[in-house]
Design an enzyme around this catalytic site. Structure first.
Site, PDB file in Angstrom:
ATOM      1  N   HIS A 180       0.843  -1.148   0.071  1.00 45.27           N
ATOM      2  CA  HIS A 180       0.097   0.105   0.159  1.00 45.27           C
ATOM      3  C   HIS A 180       0.873   1.227  -0.091  1.00 45.27           C
ATOM      4  CE1 HIS A 180      -2.880   3.014   1.380  1.00 45.27           C
ATOM      5  NE2 HIS A 180      -3.790   2.218   0.856  1.00 45.27           N
ATOM      6  N   GLU A 255      -3.746   2.167  -7.173  1.00 47.81           N
ATOM      7  CA  GLU A 255      -4.233   3.426  -6.411  1.00 47.81           C
ATOM      8  C   GLU A 255      -3.210   4.607  -6.704  1.00 47.81           C
ATOM      9  OE1 GLU A 255      -6.523   1.988  -2.750  1.00 47.81           O
ATOM     10  OE2 GLU A 255      -4.393   1.849  -2.286  1.00 47.81           O
TER      11      GLU A 255
HETATM   12  O1  LIG Z   1      -5.827   3.869   0.370  1.00 49.95           O
HETATM   13  C1  LIG Z   1      -7.156   3.732  -0.201  1.00 49.95           C
HETATM   14  C2  LIG Z   1      -7.453   2.265   0.042  1.00 49.95           C
HETATM   15  O2  LIG Z   1      -6.394   1.315   0.259  1.00 49.95           O
HETATM   16  C3  LIG Z   1      -7.794   4.686  -0.617  1.00 49.95           C
HETATM   17  O3  LIG Z   1      -8.399   5.380   0.411  1.00 49.95           O
HETATM   18  P1  LIG Z   1      -9.449   6.344   0.142  1.00 49.95           P
HETATM   19  O4  LIG Z   1     -10.483   5.538  -0.302  1.00 49.95           O
HETATM   20  O5  LIG Z   1      -9.984   6.956   1.769  1.00 49.95           O
HETATM   21  O6  LIG Z   1      -8.907   7.201  -0.697  1.00 49.95           O
END
Ligand SMILES: O=C(CO)COP(=O)(O)O
Length: 680
Positions: A180, A255
């Site tokens: 992450h 992400e």
């Molecule tokens: O990091 C995330 C999920 O792993 C995304 O976070 P948010 O949905 O709060 O932007």
């Protein structure tokens, strides 16, 4: 429903204001980022591809009244079909075990009994200490549990503070999340470490991986997106072969760092383009077949109101949700939005507007029924402990009942005979403008079922054989505490005043109870789930509701939830959407909406047909902006069915007891319960 065939329509503004909102979001992001980061120069910020996004939407969206109908038939996605996967990453939340337990119980309530085989795979990633409670409390819901990280070392060993992949698997977790961006940037997690952890996880049979990748804002600005994700994939998955991947469960979560926790999600087109780059790299690494089978989630500010647009893209196979996974209802709406059957409108839904016909100012008007015998409407105002009646001509009048009322139904007998679902008992009353004296009024027919539970009767109707069917209401369902989970049952009261339970599971808030014209189908909704079901209705005593099928669920991008409902003579169901200011007409065979009634207030609570020809829809509403009775004339050819009456048999042993004399709720009812003067 396959996406290729779906006509995906959504409530939304006109495309123009949507575009302005997108621009505004991006300028806001720039403002936030330029404050926090000295090297972001607004002039260098890459042009948001709003032009192309807008172009796509304008070619695919057709504005029909308030509805943008999005024909998504140009997408032939998922070849081979990839099961969507929605994951909730709780990060370092919530603060305490009891908060985590509450959240888990509420999520379990939303999912228990409400999943079907076609739903997405759902995974929750709580912090380590909440893994075991999550595994226990989510059992039976179909929701899987994963860990947010794992150790770089194998257990057993002297590695204080670490948790190994084998420990995680041995608890029953199905996934580990690796790489992450918060671990990369805040905790020095390198691609090499992530890769070593991936190898350890894959040694654990049945343990899947969600590998997170994504570029920073600067990398995005420098057009490095593709090279960054390619490098992260190559290094993160180094040493793994196609067979390792195909024999395990690997998910990639794309992400972009600039979308995480900023409230500014990537546009569906941006995310889709990035996912195509990810799949290109996966193809280079593992070949086309394996690459096509790997699911790629998008993460970064996913919300109920953008999930449907994201999931409509061919390369987006799911979402990794952060902040929005921390409320049970928000997370459920995202899961529902991922495979929404809810957004189906017939090509041009008819639009009607209801007008206030009585400014009754009910705190919570509910349960309207029209009596053909009395040619008048009855309804209740639940917390005010009042039952109302109106013959459409004279001023209405109301009776204070001294108990919270969930529903009113007609009762065979003298004019004005009704039954009422009271907080502690089922009551009977002959409603007449000349008997405004409370003492000469209601009698207790029988106690309500399940007296010990923190529930009260809610929505109810008489079935076509003259029995009263009503469901209970969990008094704590809004509290966000664990008492708010499923504890309310659905009951049928027969002519002998005997109860039987009709549903083999409990729920929170019964609503939408109504019957097809032949009495063989019953409709029902547990309001917080926002899903309306049809059941085969057992005519004989001892039977249960069977053959449950989902007929409609509220679109994830629309607020509100189903409240009361009524069936028309054509077999369609009119559902009051409390919180959405609308009543919709749904065809239960197709799930399509073909008529929408708009109200100027947010919360219609229930509806019924009335008037001498049963060709008007009467709608009760609730405060604070509502509370009046609304009325709309039906288009030609649409009318209601006569409302059945409760048949009390001669064997029915009434409890000889006075009605409750005071409210048990602490609520102070209005004092002026005699005559209601128009406009007062
Ligand atoms: O990091 C995330 C999920 O792993 C995304 O976070 P948010 O949905 O709060 O932007």
């Amino acid at each position: 429903m396959t996406k290729t065939m779906k006509v995906n329509a959504r409530y939304s503004d006109a495309t123009g204001s949507w575009a302005i909102r997108q621009w505004w979001k991006w300028f806001s992001l720039l403002a936030i980022l330029s404050e926090s980061s000295a090297f972001v120069d607004i002039r260098n910020f890459p042009r948001h591809p709003i032009g192309s996004h807008h172009a796509l939407r304008s070619s695919q969206l057709r504005n029909i009244g308030n509805y943008n109908i999005w024909y998504s038939d140009s997408f032939s996605k998922n070849t081979p079909k990839r099961v969507p996967v929605i994951a909730g990453n709780w990060k370092l939340n919530p603060n305490t075990l009891s908060e985590a337990t509450n959240l888990l119980k509420l999520i379990a309530s939303n999912f228990l009994y409400h999943r079907s085989a076609s739903d997405p795979e759902v995974v929750i990633f709580p912090p380590y200490p909440f893994l075991m409670p999550a595994l226990e409390l989510l059992e039976g819901t179909g929701i899987k549990v994963g860990a947010q990280n794992c150790a770089l070392q194998e257990s057993p060993g002297a590695f204080t503070g670490e948790v190994s992949a084998s420990m995680i698997r041995s608890m029953g977790c199905d996934y580990v999340m690796l790489g992450h961006s918060e671990r990369r940037t805040l905790f020095g997690e390198t691609d090499a470490k992530i890769n070593a952890k991936a190898h350890l996880c894959l040694k654990q049979p049945g343990l899947g991986i969600i590998l997170c990748i994504g570029e920073t804002l600067e990398e995005y600005q420098s057009n490095l997106l593709e090279s960054v994700v390619e490098m992260q994939l190559k290094k993160g998955l180094a040493g793994l072969k196609a067979e390792d991947i195909s024999s395990s469960s690997l998910i990639i979560a794309y992400e972009p760092c600039w979308a995480i926790n900023t409230g500014i999600a990537a546009t569906p087109q941006q995310a889709n383009t990035a996912h195509m780059a990810v799949r290109r790299t996966l193809t280079k690494l593992f070949g086309a077949d394996v690459a096509q089978s790997i699911r790629i989630q998008y993460g970064g500010s996913v919300k109920p109101d953008n999930i449907e647009d994201l999931m409509a893209m061919p390369e987006i196979d799911g979402a990794l949700v952060g902040g929005a996974s921390l409320t049970a209802d928000g997370f459920t709406r995202i899961v529902d939005g991922a495979v929404s059957i809810s957004s189906s409108f017939s090509a041009i839904p008819r639009e009607l507007t209801a007008r206030e016909c009585l400014p009754t100012k009910n705190v919570l008007g509910e349960s309207p029924v029209w009596s053909e015998r009395d040619q008048c409407l009855y309804w209740v105002s639940a917390p005010e402990e009042e039952v109302w009646t109106w013959n459409l001509v004279d001023p209405p009048y109301r009776r204070l009942m001294g108990t919270v009322l969930g529903c009113v139904a007609l009762k065979a007998g003298d004019p004005g005979s009704i039954v009422l679902g009271g907080e502690r008992a089922i009551l009977e009353l002959t409603m007449s403008p000349t008997t405004t004296d409370f003492a000469s009024g209601p009698a207790v027919l029988c106690d309500r079922p399940d007296l010990a539970s923190m529930t009260r009767p809610n929505d109810g109707r008489v079935d076509r054989q003259g029995r009263l069917v009503f469901g209970m209401y969990n008094n704590y369902h809004r509290s966000g505490a664990s008492e708010g989970s499923n504890n309310a049952g659905l009951y049928r009261l027969d002519a002998n005043l005997q109860y039987e339970k009709l549903l083999d599971y409990d729920f929170r808030v019964s609503n939408c109870i109504c019957f097809s014209s032949n009495g063989e189908t019953m409709f029902f909704c547990d309001t917080p789930t926002r899903k309306v079901y049809a059941f085969d209705y057992p005519k004989e005593r001892g039977g249960m509701l069977t053959n449950r099928r989902l007929i409609w669920s509220v679109p994830s991008n629309l607020d509100g939830a189903p409240d009361g409902a009524q069936v028309d003579a054509n077999g369609c169901i009119w559902i009051a959407l409390s919180g959405a200011g609308r009543v919709v007409r749904v065809n239960p065979s197709t799930g399509m909406i073909d008529c929408v009634v708009h109200l100027p207030v947010r919360s219609p609570t229930s509806c019924t047909f009335g008037g001498p020809n049963l060709d008007e829809l009467f709608i009760t509403t609730r405060g604070p902006d509502g509370g009046g009775l609304y009325r709309v004339k039906m288009p030609h050819g649409i009318r209601g069915l006569p409302e059945p009456e409760f048949q009390l048999g001669t064997n029915g042993q009434m409890i000889s007891r006075s009605p409750p004399s005071a409210s048990t709720t602490g609520h102070s009812p209005r004092k002026d319960y005699t005559w209601w003067n128009k406009g007062s």
